[in-house]
Design a protein around this motif. Sequence first.
Motif, PDB file in Angstrom:
ATOM      1  N   ASP A  17       0.865  -1.183   0.000  1.00 18.87           N
ATOM      2  CA  ASP A  17       0.000   0.000   0.000  1.00 18.87           C
ATOM      3  C   ASP A  17       0.897   1.226   0.000  1.00 18.87           C
ATOM      4  N   GLU A  18       0.754   2.031  -1.035  1.00 16.65           N
ATOM      5  CA  GLU A  18       1.529   3.261  -1.119  1.00 16.65           C
ATOM      6  C   GLU A  18       0.614   4.439  -0.836  1.00 16.65           C
ATOM      7  N   PRO A  19       1.145   5.463  -0.180  1.00 17.95           N
ATOM      8  CA  PRO A  19       0.311   6.632   0.122  1.00 17.95           C
ATOM      9  C   PRO A  19      -0.079   7.372  -1.155  1.00 17.95           C
ATOM     10  N   ALA A  20      -1.207   8.047  -1.081  1.00 19.88           N
ATOM     11  CA  ALA A  20      -1.620   8.890  -2.199  1.00 19.88           C
ATOM     12  C   ALA A  20      -0.568   9.976  -2.394  1.00 19.88           C
ATOM     13  N   GLU A  21      -0.417  10.427  -3.620  1.00 21.79           N
ATOM     14  CA  GLU A  21       0.622  11.419  -3.917  1.00 21.79           C
ATOM     15  C   GLU A  21       0.468  12.698  -3.102  1.00 21.79           C
ATOM     16  N   ASP A  22      -0.763  13.053  -2.750  1.00 26.95           N
ATOM     17  CA  ASP A  22      -0.983  14.279  -2.000  1.00 26.95           C
ATOM     18  C   ASP A  22      -0.919  14.067  -0.478  1.00 26.95           C
ATOM     19  N   ASP A  23      -0.645  12.830  -0.035  1.00 31.13           N
ATOM     20  CA  ASP A  23      -0.576  12.534   1.399  1.00 31.13           C
ATOM     21  C   ASP A  23       0.850  12.158   1.776  1.00 31.13           C
ATOM     22  N   LYS A  24       1.593  13.107   2.286  1.00 34.67           N
ATOM     23  CA  LYS A  24       2.998  12.881   2.644  1.00 34.67           C
ATOM     24  C   LYS A  24       3.152  12.309   4.055  1.00 34.67           C
ATOM     25  N   THR A  25       2.045  12.191   4.795  1.00 36.74           N
ATOM     26  CA  THR A  25       2.139  11.704   6.171  1.00 36.74           C
ATOM     27  C   THR A  25       2.089  10.180   6.252  1.00 36.74           C
ATOM     28  N   GLN A  26       1.475   9.535   5.259  1.00 37.35           N
ATOM     29  CA  GLN A  26       1.347   8.086   5.282  1.00 37.35           C
ATOM     30  C   GLN A  26       2.612   7.422   4.760  1.00 37.35           C
ATOM     31  N   GLU A  27       2.917   6.245   5.274  1.00 37.77           N
ATOM     32  CA  GLU A  27       4.120   5.522   4.892  1.00 37.77           C
ATOM     33  C   GLU A  27       3.782   4.360   3.959  1.00 37.77           C
ATOM     34  N   ILE A  28       4.755   4.000   3.137  1.00 35.63           N
ATOM     35  CA  ILE A  28       4.619   2.793   2.332  1.00 35.63           C
ATOM     36  C   ILE A  28       4.605   1.618   3.291  1.00 35.63           C
ATOM     37  N   HIS A  29       3.649   0.717   3.103  1.00 36.91           N
ATOM     38  CA  HIS A  29       3.617  -0.455   3.978  1.00 36.91           C
ATOM     39  C   HIS A  29       3.082  -1.669   3.227  1.00 36.91           C
ATOM     40  N   GLY A  30       3.446  -2.822   3.740  1.00 37.96           N
ATOM     41  CA  GLY A  30       2.971  -4.072   3.170  1.00 37.96           C
ATOM     42  C   GLY A  30       1.703  -4.514   3.869  1.00 37.96           C
ATOM     43  N   HIS A  31       0.952  -5.366   3.194  1.00 44.75           N
ATOM     44  CA  HIS A  31      -0.250  -5.939   3.798  1.00 44.75           C
ATOM     45  C   HIS A  31      -0.361  -7.393   3.373  1.00 44.75           C
ATOM     46  N   LEU A  51       9.807 -14.389   4.806  1.00 38.06           N
ATOM     47  CA  LEU A  51      10.261 -14.099   3.441  1.00 38.06           C
ATOM     48  C   LEU A  51       9.500 -12.920   2.845  1.00 38.06           C
ATOM     49  N   SER A  52       8.187 -12.901   3.038  1.00 39.85           N
ATOM     50  CA  SER A  52       7.383 -11.802   2.512  1.00 39.85           C
ATOM     51  C   SER A  52       7.761 -10.476   3.180  1.00 39.85           C
ATOM     52  N   GLN A  53       7.904 -10.490   4.496  1.00 41.01           N
ATOM     53  CA  GLN A  53       8.273  -9.272   5.231  1.00 41.01           C
ATOM     54  C   GLN A  53       9.640  -8.747   4.786  1.00 41.01           C
ATOM     55  N   GLU A  54      10.602  -9.645   4.623  1.00 42.27           N
ATOM     56  CA  GLU A  54      11.942  -9.228   4.180  1.00 42.27           C
ATOM     57  C   GLU A  54      11.879  -8.596   2.794  1.00 42.27           C
ATOM     58  N   ALA A  55      11.093  -9.183   1.897  1.00 42.16           N
ATOM     59  CA  ALA A  55      10.965  -8.633   0.546  1.00 42.16           C
ATOM     60  C   ALA A  55      10.268  -7.275   0.570  1.00 42.16           C
ATOM     61  N   MET A  56       9.238  -7.134   1.398  1.00 39.87           N
ATOM     62  CA  MET A  56       8.547  -5.849   1.519  1.00 39.87           C
ATOM     63  C   MET A  56       9.519  -4.747   1.932  1.00 39.87           C
ATOM     64  N   ALA A  57      10.343  -5.055   2.924  1.00 40.96           N
ATOM     65  CA  ALA A  57      11.279  -4.054   3.453  1.00 40.96           C
ATOM     66  C   ALA A  57      12.407  -3.760   2.470  1.00 40.96           C
ATOM     67  N   SER A  58      12.991  -4.788   1.883  1.00 36.75           N
ATOM     68  CA  SER A  58      14.171  -4.575   1.034  1.00 36.75           C
ATOM     69  C   SER A  58      13.820  -4.047  -0.362  1.00 36.75           C
ATOM     70  N   ILE A  59      12.753  -4.549  -0.951  1.00 39.16           N
ATOM     71  CA  ILE A  59      12.411  -4.159  -2.320  1.00 39.16           C
ATOM     72  C   ILE A  59      11.580  -2.882  -2.362  1.00 39.16           C
ATOM     73  N   TYR A  60      10.588  -2.794  -1.479  1.00 38.38           N
ATOM     74  CA  TYR A  60       9.654  -1.667  -1.519  1.00 38.38           C
ATOM     75  C   TYR A  60       9.891  -0.635  -0.432  1.00 38.38           C
ATOM     76  N   LYS A  61      10.856  -0.908   0.457  1.00 35.87           N
ATOM     77  CA  LYS A  61      11.168   0.008   1.574  1.00 35.87           C
ATOM     78  C   LYS A  61       9.941   0.238   2.458  1.00 35.87           C
ATOM     79  N   ALA A  62       9.154  -0.820   2.641  1.00 37.89           N
ATOM     80  CA  ALA A  62       7.968  -0.730   3.499  1.00 37.89           C
ATOM     81  C   ALA A  62       8.390  -0.504   4.940  1.00 37.89           C
ATOM     82  N   SER A  63       7.704   0.384   5.628  1.00 37.28           N
ATOM     83  CA  SER A  63       8.051   0.680   7.017  1.00 37.28           C
ATOM     84  C   SER A  63       7.373  -0.264   7.999  1.00 37.28           C
ATOM     85  N   TYR A  64       6.241  -0.839   7.582  1.00 34.77           N
ATOM     86  CA  TYR A  64       5.571  -1.820   8.434  1.00 34.77           C
ATOM     87  C   TYR A  64       4.727  -2.742   7.571  1.00 34.77           C
ATOM     88  N   VAL A  65       4.265  -3.825   8.179  1.00 34.69           N
ATOM     89  CA  VAL A  65       3.355  -4.750   7.520  1.00 34.69           C
ATOM     90  C   VAL A  65       2.112  -4.877   8.387  1.00 34.69           C
TER      91      VAL A  65
END
Length: 156
Positions: A61-75, A97-111
């Motif tokens: 889940d990526e934040p909307a372009e106009d929302d700078k407060t939300q973080e990229i995160h996995g679900h 494995l999924s969590q590691e890929a979320m963090a390393s590939i997409y720079k997700a801050s949380y899942v």
Amino acid sequence: MNVRLAKVDDLMGMQACNLQNLPENYMMKFWMYHAMTWPQISFVAEDHKGRIVGYVLAKIDEPAEDDKTQEIHGHVNSISVLRSYRRLGLAKKLMLLSQEAMASIYKASYVSLHVRKSNKAAIALYRDTLGFEVAKVEKKYYGDGEDALSMRLALK
């Protein structure tokens, strides 16, 4: 037991595993969308004959372009292991494995994930083994009216 990245060819086996174990089911286009959009974060466990015995299906889940407060995160949309293959550590391995890929590939801050309030085994895995915390209770989240625990794990 082999655990590896899911491929489009695995989707029928993943869906069959889902149908056998879980009351929440998805149409094939849902599975296909996830496999094509986020191909690096869903994984399968297969037996010695190559049959799918477990999977984790996830998205970013990526934040909307106009929302700078939300973080990229996995679900995690869905995870399941066939009954005869449980208690072997497969769900933990799939999740890690999924969590590691979320963090390393997409720079997700949380899942995040949702789990039925009555699913004690899954809650124990997420909370006690993987370190997730309950963020909130979502009343009547499921189609049958059961509440869900919305859980989160920081990845950074």
